[in-house]
Design a protein around this motif. Structure first.
Motif, mmCIF file in Angstrom:
data_model
loop_
_atom_site.group_PDB
_atom_site.id
_atom_site.type_symbol
_atom_site.label_atom_id
_atom_site.label_comp_id
_atom_site.label_asym_id
_atom_site.label_seq_id
_atom_site.Cartn_x
_atom_site.Cartn_y
_atom_site.Cartn_z
ATOM 1 N N PHE A 7 0.832 -1.188 0.000
ATOM 2 C CA PHE A 7 0.000 0.000 0.000
ATOM 3 C C PHE A 7 0.870 1.242 0.000
ATOM 4 C CE2 PHE A 7 -2.686 -3.245 1.735
ATOM 5 C CZ PHE A 7 -3.865 -3.024 1.049
ATOM 6 N N ALA A 14 -5.264 8.764 2.704
ATOM 7 C CA ALA A 14 -6.384 9.415 2.021
ATOM 8 C C ALA A 14 -7.455 9.835 3.014
ATOM 9 C CB ALA A 14 -6.979 8.457 1.002
ATOM 10 N N THR A 15 -7.874 11.058 2.928
ATOM 11 C CA THR A 15 -8.954 11.514 3.801
ATOM 12 C C THR A 15 -10.042 12.141 2.936
ATOM 13 O OG1 THR A 15 -7.870 13.619 4.074
ATOM 14 C CG2 THR A 15 -7.494 11.973 5.785
ATOM 15 N N SER A 16 -11.196 12.256 3.518
ATOM 16 C CA SER A 16 -12.294 12.886 2.786
ATOM 17 C C SER A 16 -12.983 13.834 3.733
ATOM 18 C CB SER A 16 -13.264 11.812 2.327
ATOM 19 O OG SER A 16 -13.926 11.292 3.446
ATOM 20 N N ALA A 18 -15.808 13.646 4.797
ATOM 21 C CA ALA A 18 -16.585 12.845 5.746
ATOM 22 C C ALA A 18 -15.735 12.407 6.937
ATOM 23 C CB ALA A 18 -17.140 11.617 5.048
ATOM 24 N N GLU A 19 -14.443 12.250 6.699
ATOM 25 C CA GLU A 19 -13.577 11.817 7.798
ATOM 26 C C GLU A 19 -13.356 12.939 8.800
ATOM 27 O OE1 GLU A 19 -10.076 9.769 6.711
ATOM 28 O OE2 GLU A 19 -11.214 8.122 5.863
ATOM 29 N N SER A 21 -15.958 14.910 9.644
ATOM 30 C CA SER A 21 -17.267 15.243 10.200
ATOM 31 C C SER A 21 -17.476 14.560 11.548
ATOM 32 C CB SER A 21 -18.355 14.816 9.222
ATOM 33 O OG SER A 21 -18.334 13.410 9.110
ATOM 34 N N HIS A 22 -18.419 15.052 12.292
ATOM 35 C CA HIS A 22 -18.786 14.476 13.594
ATOM 36 C C HIS A 22 -17.576 14.255 14.487
ATOM 37 C CE1 HIS A 22 -22.017 12.891 10.823
ATOM 38 N NE2 HIS A 22 -22.692 13.615 11.670
ATOM 39 N N VAL A 26 -16.793 11.276 17.297
ATOM 40 C CA VAL A 26 -15.652 10.365 17.098
ATOM 41 C C VAL A 26 -14.767 10.371 18.337
ATOM 42 C CG1 VAL A 26 -13.565 9.948 15.739
ATOM 43 C CG2 VAL A 26 -15.678 10.580 14.584
ATOM 44 N N TRP A 30 -14.170 7.175 20.890
ATOM 45 C CA TRP A 30 -12.834 6.630 21.146
ATOM 46 C C TRP A 30 -12.500 6.714 22.632
ATOM 47 C CZ3 TRP A 30 -9.771 3.628 18.332
ATOM 48 C CH2 TRP A 30 -10.039 3.530 16.964
ATOM 49 N N GLY B 17 -21.988 11.760 4.864
ATOM 50 C CA GLY B 17 -21.392 12.549 5.931
ATOM 51 C C GLY B 17 -20.964 11.719 7.124
ATOM 52 N N PHE B 18 -21.300 10.437 7.103
ATOM 53 C CA PHE B 18 -20.918 9.578 8.231
ATOM 54 C C PHE B 18 -19.403 9.433 8.268
ATOM 55 C CE2 PHE B 18 -19.964 5.422 10.115
ATOM 56 C CZ PHE B 18 -20.661 5.507 11.311
ATOM 57 N N ASN B 19 -18.853 9.533 9.436
ATOM 58 C CA ASN B 19 -17.403 9.425 9.608
ATOM 59 C C ASN B 19 -17.034 7.965 9.891
ATOM 60 O OD1 ASN B 19 -14.712 9.516 10.553
ATOM 61 N ND2 ASN B 19 -14.984 11.627 11.250
ATOM 62 N N ARG B 20 -16.227 7.381 9.016
ATOM 63 C CA ARG B 20 -15.915 5.946 9.157
ATOM 64 C C ARG B 20 -15.129 5.634 10.429
ATOM 65 N NH1 ARG B 20 -11.133 4.249 4.861
ATOM 66 N NH2 ARG B 20 -9.801 6.046 5.134
ATOM 67 N N TRP B 21 -14.515 6.664 11.030
ATOM 68 C CA TRP B 21 -13.728 6.418 12.243
ATOM 69 C C TRP B 21 -14.616 6.182 13.464
ATOM 70 C CZ3 TRP B 21 -8.874 4.964 12.165
ATOM 71 C CH2 TRP B 21 -8.149 5.222 11.001
ATOM 72 N N PRO B 171 -10.909 -0.163 2.981
ATOM 73 C CA PRO B 171 -10.259 -0.963 1.944
ATOM 74 C C PRO B 171 -8.798 -0.557 1.726
ATOM 75 C CG PRO B 171 -11.715 0.671 0.970
ATOM 76 C CD PRO B 171 -11.957 0.711 2.462
ATOM 77 N N ASP B 172 -8.447 0.653 2.185
ATOM 78 C CA ASP B 172 -7.072 1.130 2.033
ATOM 79 C C ASP B 172 -6.158 0.621 3.148
ATOM 80 O OD1 ASP B 172 -8.737 2.594 3.667
ATOM 81 O OD2 ASP B 172 -7.731 4.509 3.335
ATOM 82 N N LYS B 173 -6.716 0.190 4.283
ATOM 83 C CA LYS B 173 -5.893 -0.355 5.368
ATOM 84 C C LYS B 173 -6.669 -1.427 6.126
ATOM 85 C CE LYS B 173 -6.410 4.394 6.684
ATOM 86 N NZ LYS B 173 -5.695 5.638 6.785
ATOM 87 N N PRO B 243 -13.438 5.219 -0.007
ATOM 88 C CA PRO B 243 -12.915 6.476 0.530
ATOM 89 C C PRO B 243 -12.362 7.375 -0.571
ATOM 90 C CG PRO B 243 -11.600 4.600 1.296
ATOM 91 C CD PRO B 243 -12.667 4.057 0.418
ATOM 92 N N ARG B 244 -12.470 8.676 -0.358
ATOM 93 C CA ARG B 244 -11.964 9.604 -1.372
ATOM 94 C C ARG B 244 -10.455 9.421 -1.541
ATOM 95 N NH1 ARG B 244 -13.541 15.802 -1.365
ATOM 96 N NH2 ARG B 244 -15.254 14.950 -2.569
ATOM 97 N N GLY B 245 -10.035 9.466 -2.773
ATOM 98 C CA GLY B 245 -8.605 9.327 -3.066
ATOM 99 C C GLY B 245 -8.149 7.885 -3.127
ATOM 100 N N PHE B 246 -9.108 6.970 -2.895
ATOM 101 C CA PHE B 246 -8.729 5.556 -2.900
ATOM 102 C C PHE B 246 -8.522 5.094 -4.335
ATOM 103 C CE2 PHE B 246 -10.072 1.071 -3.161
ATOM 104 C CZ PHE B 246 -9.072 0.512 -2.382
ATOM 105 N N THR B 487 -17.546 9.919 -1.755
ATOM 106 C CA THR B 487 -16.716 9.757 -0.571
ATOM 107 C C THR B 487 -17.504 9.810 0.720
ATOM 108 O OG1 THR B 487 -16.326 12.096 -0.653
ATOM 109 C CG2 THR B 487 -14.653 10.677 -1.624
ATOM 110 N N ARG B 488 -18.676 10.381 0.661
ATOM 111 C CA ARG B 488 -19.459 10.412 1.888
ATOM 112 C C ARG B 488 -20.337 9.183 1.929
ATOM 113 N NH1 ARG B 488 -22.633 15.656 1.419
ATOM 114 N NH2 ARG B 488 -22.889 14.819 -0.659
ATOM 115 N N GLY B 489 -20.517 8.628 3.051
ATOM 116 C CA GLY B 489 -21.382 7.470 3.076
ATOM 117 C C GLY B 489 -21.527 6.882 4.436
#
Lengths: 53, 489
Positions: A7, A14-16, A18-19, A21-22, A26, A30, B17-21, B171-173, B243-246, B487-489
């Motif tokens: 990789f 890569a970030t978007s 959406a990453e 947001s909120h 988050v 955590w 807009g959901f944050n995958r983290w 999918p990137d990590k 993800p964006r940029g993937f 990218t948002r989802g």
């Protein structure tokens, strides 16, 4: 391994939008999981310290 | 029924807009709870003294004694359960972990992670509640049915429920993502062990059972609530989300699937069974060190390593186990899955062979270093396997395939301790000195890892005849139908 996956760091970071947001949720989520983990880790570390004293 | 519709898969598809983290903490909430299973041994001593203590009046003097002192002071009554009997509870839980993961994996992929996490929480907490009744009335079958069977089903469902979801979100990590969750399983024992001891101190004296009954009920309630956090938080990505940029092209290789294999086809492939054997030998070898870490450290270094120091050593190993789960699986995103297991199966045997040598040259530091690294690889083996499966079989049914692969863990959970115990007895019967009683076991474990090395070297991409042509390709699959834009989802 030449035939295996690698990789790129660019893709990994890569970030978007959406990453970002909120952020509050988050951080709260955590904290909710890391605080008990940190407590357990500390307790174990205290026990493990016997090895070095 | 309307309430239960909250659990449906279509209710948890992430909105824009959901944050995958937010998903890893949901997964961690589940794994931090079910990881308690590894700390079950803290109940071993109290559970062997239940009848003896019930024959004593809970006087103030007894109350003043600490839990451990009281337990040590008591001799088990003839009708008390023995340690080997109690051992069956944990073994049965691990067997049911594998069986339930294998049985319900396909169901999980169909209904989504929320319903599976909910079922897991009910089963796992329910196992404690039923088990507490068994402890209270001293009915071993109830303890087995509760913690062993019901709790074991909760373990299996909980273990696999967030894994495929995380792989789809990251999918990137994927190695790092699954490592985070499975690290929680290692961390769960670190929390449960001191928590259980403190709870037994609180409940001891309140009613009979050395506080075990009250501790079981409290743990069940805490875990039920905590796991609900994961149930409420978890989301699945919308179909086609990336993800964006993937850039899928950057994440492909000979061993990274651009196809999906169904669960029913996956276990007909040699790749599935190669990975099954790899997991089996890695877990069996790890158990070989874990199960005898404390006595081995004291026997190899008599006079230098006391029981207290050995306790600290075991604590250090649980840190290694947890660190390895996150560290190795994240590292596998960089060097690849095959290379990661090659590291386990080449470095591992050397470390196993070095342990007896460390005893001969009386180097505690070398001994600790070897065991620490071995335990990182034990944890790393667990955490990296889902990503390896995803590389070989695609993402669509990786949860179900992972579930079936976990039968290797169940097998190792029975085989490992039996092998260690048999070899130990064989050495004792043949008059081998204490300091050398572990040598044969360790050499056999090293040989087992070499079998794993051969299996890893034999892994090749899955034959095209097993590729699933039906159904949408999801996750990292590099197909023209997918876009990296939403990218948002």
């Amino acid at each position: 391994m030449a035939d295996d996956v690698r990789f790129s760091s660019a893709a990994s970071s890569a970030t978007s939008p959406a990453e970002n947001s909120h952020k509050g949720w988050v951080m709260l989520s955590w904290t909710f999981v890391l605080v008990p983990l940190a407590w357990g880790f500390t307790q174990t570390l205290i026990k493990a310290a016997a090895l070095f004293t | 029924m309307a309430l239960l519709s909250f659990l449906d898969r279509d209710r948890i598809i992430a909105k824009p807009g959901f944050n995958r983290w937010l998903v890893p903490p949901a997964a961690l909430a589940i794994h931090l709870c079910i990881g308690q299973a590894y700390a079950f041994s803290v109940f071993n001593k109290p559970l062997t003294k239940l009848v003896a203590v019930s024959q004593l009046a809970p006087t103030d003097t007894l109350r003043a004694l600490s839990q451990s002192k009281l337990v040590d002071a008591l001799s088990a009554a003839p009708t008390d359960w023995s340690i080997p009997t109690i051992g069956w509870v944990f073994s049965l839980a691990i067997v049911f972990l594998g069986l339930s993961a294998a049985t319900f994996g396909a169901w999980l992929d169909r209904v989504g992670p929320r319903k599976a996490m909910f079922a897991s929480a009910l089963c796992f907490a329910g196992g404690f509640f039923v088990g507490s009744v068994g402890v209270y009335y001293h009915q071993f079958w109830l303890l087995l049915a509760g913690y062993g069977v019901l709790g074991g089903i909760g373990l299996g469902l909980g273990y696999i429920s967030p894994v495929s979801t995380l792989i789809k979100w990251f999918p990137d990590k994927p190695g790092m993502a699954t490592g985070l969750a499975i690290m929680g399983f290692g961390g769960g024992a670190m929390i449960a062990a001191p928590l259980s001891v403190k709870l037994m101190e609180i409940f001891h004296g309140m009613h009979h059972g050395l506080g075990v009954t009250g501790t079981f009920v409290t743990l069940g309630a805490i875990y039920l609530i905590y796991m609900m956090f994961g149930v409420v938080t978890v989301r699945v990505p919308a179909p086609g989300w990336l993800p964006r940029g993937f850039n899928a092209a950057k994440h492909t290789g000979k061993l990274v699937a651009s196809y999906n294999v169904s669960v029913d086809d996956a276990w007909k492939t040699p790749q599935f069974w190669l990975l099954w054997v790899m997991l089996l030998v890695n877990v069996t070898a790890g158990i070989g060190v874990l199960s005898q870490a404390s006595p081995m450290s004291q026997d190899l270094f008599p006079g230098r390593v006391t029981a207290v120091i050995a306790g600290g050593f075991v604590g250090l190993l649980s840190i290694a186990n947890m660190a390895g789960r996150f560290g190795w699986s994240s590292f596998s995103d960089v060097i690849g899955r095959k290379a990661t297991y090659l590291a386990f199966f080449t470095l591992g045997p050397l470390l196993y062979i070095l342990i007896p040598q460390s005893g001969r040259i009386q180097s505690v530091a070398l001994f600790v270093l070897c065991c620490f690294l071995i335990l990182t690889m034990y944890g790393g083996g667990f955490a990296t396997i889902p990503a390896y499966l995803r590389d070989l079989f695609g993402t669509r049914q990786v949860g179900a395939i992972h579930g079936r692969l976990l039968t290797a863990w169940s097998t190792a959970g029975v085989l490992g301790p039996a092998l260690v115990s048999y070899l130990g007895k064989y050495q004792t019967d043949h008059g081998v000195p204490k300091a050398h009683q572990y040598d044969l076991t360790l050499y056999i474990m090293a040989a087992l890892l070499l079998v794993g090395l051969v299996c890893d070297l034999l892994v090749r991409p899955v034959d095209a005849k097993y590729h699933d042509l039906d159904g949408p390709v999801t996750g990292t699959m590099a197909t023209p139908t997918l876009t990296t834009e939403p990218t948002r989802g």
